[in-house]
Motif scaffolding. Structure first.
Motif, PDB file in Angstrom:
ATOM      1  N   GLY A 149       0.804  -1.222   0.000  1.00  0.00           N
ATOM      2  CA  GLY A 149       0.000   0.000   0.000  1.00  0.00           C
ATOM      3  C   GLY A 149       0.833   1.266   0.000  1.00  0.00           C
ATOM      4  N   ARG A 150       2.144   1.148   0.272  1.00  0.00           N
ATOM      5  CA  ARG A 150       3.030   2.309   0.243  1.00  0.00           C
ATOM      6  C   ARG A 150       3.608   2.448  -1.164  1.00  0.00           C
ATOM      7  N   PRO A 151       4.053   3.651  -1.534  1.00  0.00           N
ATOM      8  CA  PRO A 151       4.689   3.811  -2.850  1.00  0.00           C
ATOM      9  C   PRO A 151       5.896   2.871  -2.985  1.00  0.00           C
ATOM     10  N   ASN A 152       6.034   2.264  -4.155  1.00  0.00           N
ATOM     11  CA  ASN A 152       7.140   1.364  -4.486  1.00  0.00           C
ATOM     12  C   ASN A 152       7.142   0.073  -3.682  1.00  0.00           C
ATOM     13  N   ALA A 153       5.983  -0.319  -3.138  1.00  0.00           N
ATOM     14  CA  ALA A 153       5.890  -1.591  -2.411  1.00  0.00           C
ATOM     15  C   ALA A 153       6.248  -2.736  -3.358  1.00  0.00           C
ATOM     16  N   VAL A 154       6.873  -3.758  -2.798  1.00  0.00           N
ATOM     17  CA  VAL A 154       7.246  -4.947  -3.559  1.00  0.00           C
ATOM     18  C   VAL A 154       6.227  -6.032  -3.218  1.00  0.00           C
ATOM     19  N   ASP A 155       5.650  -6.638  -4.237  1.00  0.00           N
ATOM     20  CA  ASP A 155       4.665  -7.694  -4.028  1.00  0.00           C
ATOM     21  C   ASP A 155       5.339  -8.881  -3.329  1.00  0.00           C
ATOM     22  N   PRO A 156       4.765  -9.369  -2.217  1.00  0.00           N
ATOM     23  CA  PRO A 156       5.348 -10.530  -1.528  1.00  0.00           C
ATOM     24  C   PRO A 156       5.556 -11.728  -2.461  1.00  0.00           C
ATOM     25  N   ALA A 157       4.706 -11.871  -3.475  1.00  0.00           N
ATOM     26  CA  ALA A 157       4.883 -12.968  -4.440  1.00  0.00           C
ATOM     27  C   ALA A 157       6.177 -12.798  -5.234  1.00  0.00           C
ATOM     28  N   ASP A 158       6.571 -11.554  -5.495  1.00  0.00           N
ATOM     29  CA  ASP A 158       7.829 -11.305  -6.200  1.00  0.00           C
ATOM     30  C   ASP A 158       9.020 -11.746  -5.353  1.00  0.00           C
ATOM     31  N   ILE A 159       8.929 -11.515  -4.048  1.00  0.00           N
ATOM     32  CA  ILE A 159      10.006 -11.956  -3.146  1.00  0.00           C
ATOM     33  C   ILE A 159      10.049 -13.475  -3.113  1.00  0.00           C
ATOM     34  N   ALA A 160       8.889 -14.106  -2.980  1.00  0.00           N
ATOM     35  CA  ALA A 160       8.815 -15.572  -2.930  1.00  0.00           C
ATOM     36  C   ALA A 160       9.350 -16.199  -4.215  1.00  0.00           C
ATOM     37  N   GLU A 161       9.178 -15.531  -5.337  1.00  0.00           N
ATOM     38  CA  GLU A 161       9.673 -16.034  -6.618  1.00  0.00           C
ATOM     39  C   GLU A 161      11.169 -15.779  -6.788  1.00  0.00           C
ATOM     40  N   ALA A 162      11.638 -14.598  -6.379  1.00  0.00           N
ATOM     41  CA  ALA A 162      13.044 -14.227  -6.596  1.00  0.00           C
ATOM     42  C   ALA A 162      14.006 -14.968  -5.667  1.00  0.00           C
ATOM     43  N   ALA A 163      13.603 -15.211  -4.428  1.00  0.00           N
ATOM     44  CA  ALA A 163      14.511 -15.802  -3.447  1.00  0.00           C
ATOM     45  C   ALA A 163      15.113 -17.136  -3.914  1.00  0.00           C
ATOM     46  N   PRO A 164      14.307 -18.126  -4.316  1.00  0.00           N
ATOM     47  CA  PRO A 164      14.921 -19.398  -4.719  1.00  0.00           C
ATOM     48  C   PRO A 164      15.776 -19.278  -5.978  1.00  0.00           C
ATOM     49  N   ILE A 165      15.418 -18.370  -6.880  1.00  0.00           N
ATOM     50  CA  ILE A 165      16.238 -18.171  -8.081  1.00  0.00           C
ATOM     51  C   ILE A 165      17.619 -17.668  -7.681  1.00  0.00           C
ATOM     52  N   ALA A 166      17.675 -16.836  -6.617  1.00  0.00           N
ATOM     53  CA  ALA A 166      18.954 -16.313  -6.120  1.00  0.00           C
ATOM     54  C   ALA A 166      19.646 -17.312  -5.191  1.00  0.00           C
ATOM     55  N   GLY A 167      19.046 -18.473  -4.974  1.00  0.00           N
ATOM     56  CA  GLY A 167      19.643 -19.486  -4.109  1.00  0.00           C
ATOM     57  C   GLY A 167      19.340 -19.265  -2.639  1.00  0.00           C
ATOM     58  N   LEU A 168      18.232 -18.603  -2.330  1.00  0.00           N
ATOM     59  CA  LEU A 168      17.896 -18.264  -0.955  1.00  0.00           C
ATOM     60  C   LEU A 168      16.539 -18.845  -0.566  1.00  0.00           C
ATOM     61  N   SER A 169      16.355 -19.001   0.739  1.00  0.00           N
ATOM     62  CA  SER A 169      15.068 -19.425   1.283  1.00  0.00           C
ATOM     63  C   SER A 169      14.522 -18.313   2.159  1.00  0.00           C
ATOM     64  N   GLN A 170      13.233 -18.076   2.052  1.00  0.00           N
ATOM     65  CA  GLN A 170      12.562 -17.070   2.875  1.00  0.00           C
ATOM     66  C   GLN A 170      12.184 -17.733   4.191  1.00  0.00           C
ATOM     67  N   THR A 171      12.560 -17.099   5.330  1.00  0.00           N
ATOM     68  CA  THR A 171      12.279 -17.721   6.622  1.00  0.00           C
ATOM     69  C   THR A 171      11.316 -16.931   7.490  1.00  0.00           C
ATOM     70  N   THR A 172      11.434 -15.624   7.528  1.00  0.00           N
ATOM     71  CA  THR A 172      10.653 -14.806   8.454  1.00  0.00           C
ATOM     72  C   THR A 172      10.319 -13.475   7.809  1.00  0.00           C
ATOM     73  N   THR A 173       9.180 -12.925   8.194  1.00  0.00           N
ATOM     74  CA  THR A 173       8.845 -11.554   7.819  1.00  0.00           C
ATOM     75  C   THR A 173       8.494 -10.811   9.095  1.00  0.00           C
ATOM     76  N   ALA A 174       9.002  -9.575   9.227  1.00  0.00           N
ATOM     77  CA  ALA A 174       8.754  -8.792  10.437  1.00  0.00           C
ATOM     78  C   ALA A 174       8.440  -7.353  10.066  1.00  0.00           C
ATOM     79  N   ALA A 175       7.505  -6.762  10.793  1.00  0.00           N
ATOM     80  CA  ALA A 175       7.239  -5.332  10.650  1.00  0.00           C
ATOM     81  C   ALA A 175       8.311  -4.618  11.466  1.00  0.00           C
ATOM     82  N   VAL A 176       9.078  -3.751  10.831  1.00  0.00           N
ATOM     83  CA  VAL A 176      10.191  -3.109  11.532  1.00  0.00           C
ATOM     84  C   VAL A 176      10.046  -1.600  11.651  1.00  0.00           C
ATOM     85  N   SER A 177       9.104  -1.026  10.930  1.00  0.00           N
ATOM     86  CA  SER A 177       8.855   0.405  11.055  1.00  0.00           C
ATOM     87  C   SER A 177       7.485   0.707  10.464  1.00  0.00           C
ATOM     88  N   LYS A 178       7.095   1.962  10.532  1.00  0.00           N
ATOM     89  CA  LYS A 178       5.789   2.381  10.031  1.00  0.00           C
ATOM     90  C   LYS A 178       5.650   2.106   8.538  1.00  0.00           C
TER      91      LYS A 178
END
Length: 147
Positions: free
Chosen positions: A104-133
């Motif tokens: 909902g913020r400007p330039n937000a990244v779709d969580p599906a894009d992260i889920a798709e990009a991580a394994p291609i880069a050789g990474l696994s997604q483990t946790t998501t945390a709200a860290v600021s407003k």
């Protein structure tokens, strides 16, 4: 808990309280920051520097780092390339904290894009945390390989 000079108490054990602690940052860690820009959250950056008791390092650091803080926006280009580049100085077993504008913020990244990009880069997604407003953090790690 331990008593303080002011008669209050400080919690020494228990769940992490601030955003830097929720990200697992501790004194002595070397954290590399990539993708800094004028829209990054300075309060979060200061909290992390306070937690590690040092300044964040950049790409010119020239040594291995314990974790990478990668600020990423939808307009920043190919996320896979950004993630692969962020692995350059990361110590084995280290984590990449991908900081993206909240949905909902400007330039937000779709969580599906992260889920798709991580394994291609050789990474696994483990946790998501709200860290600021305005920013959320996604922890990415390289899968453990048999020795």
């Amino acid at each position: 808990m331990s008593s303080t000079a002011g008669g209050g108490s400080t919690q020494t054990d228990g769940p992490p309280t601030g955003p830097a602690e929720r990200l697992g940052f501790k004194p002595g860690m070397v954290i590399q920051e990539l993708g800094w820009d004028t829209d990054t959250d300075d309060d979060l950056r200061i909290a992390i520097e306070d937690a590690i008791d040092a300044d964040l390092v950049d790409t010119d650091y020239g040594n291995v780092v314990d974790a990478v803080l990668l600020w990423w926006r939808a307009e920043d280009g190919d996320l896979v390339d950004g993630l692969v580049d962020s692995l350059t100085d990361l110590v084995g077993g280290g984590a990449i904290w991908l900081l993206t504008p909240k949905v909902g913020r400007p330039n937000a990244v779709d969580p599906a894009d992260i889920a798709e990009a991580a394994p291609i880069a050789g990474l696994s997604q483990t946790t998501t945390a709200a860290v600021s407003k305005d920013w959320s953090a996604t922890r990415l790690v390289a899968p453990k390989t048999p020795a």
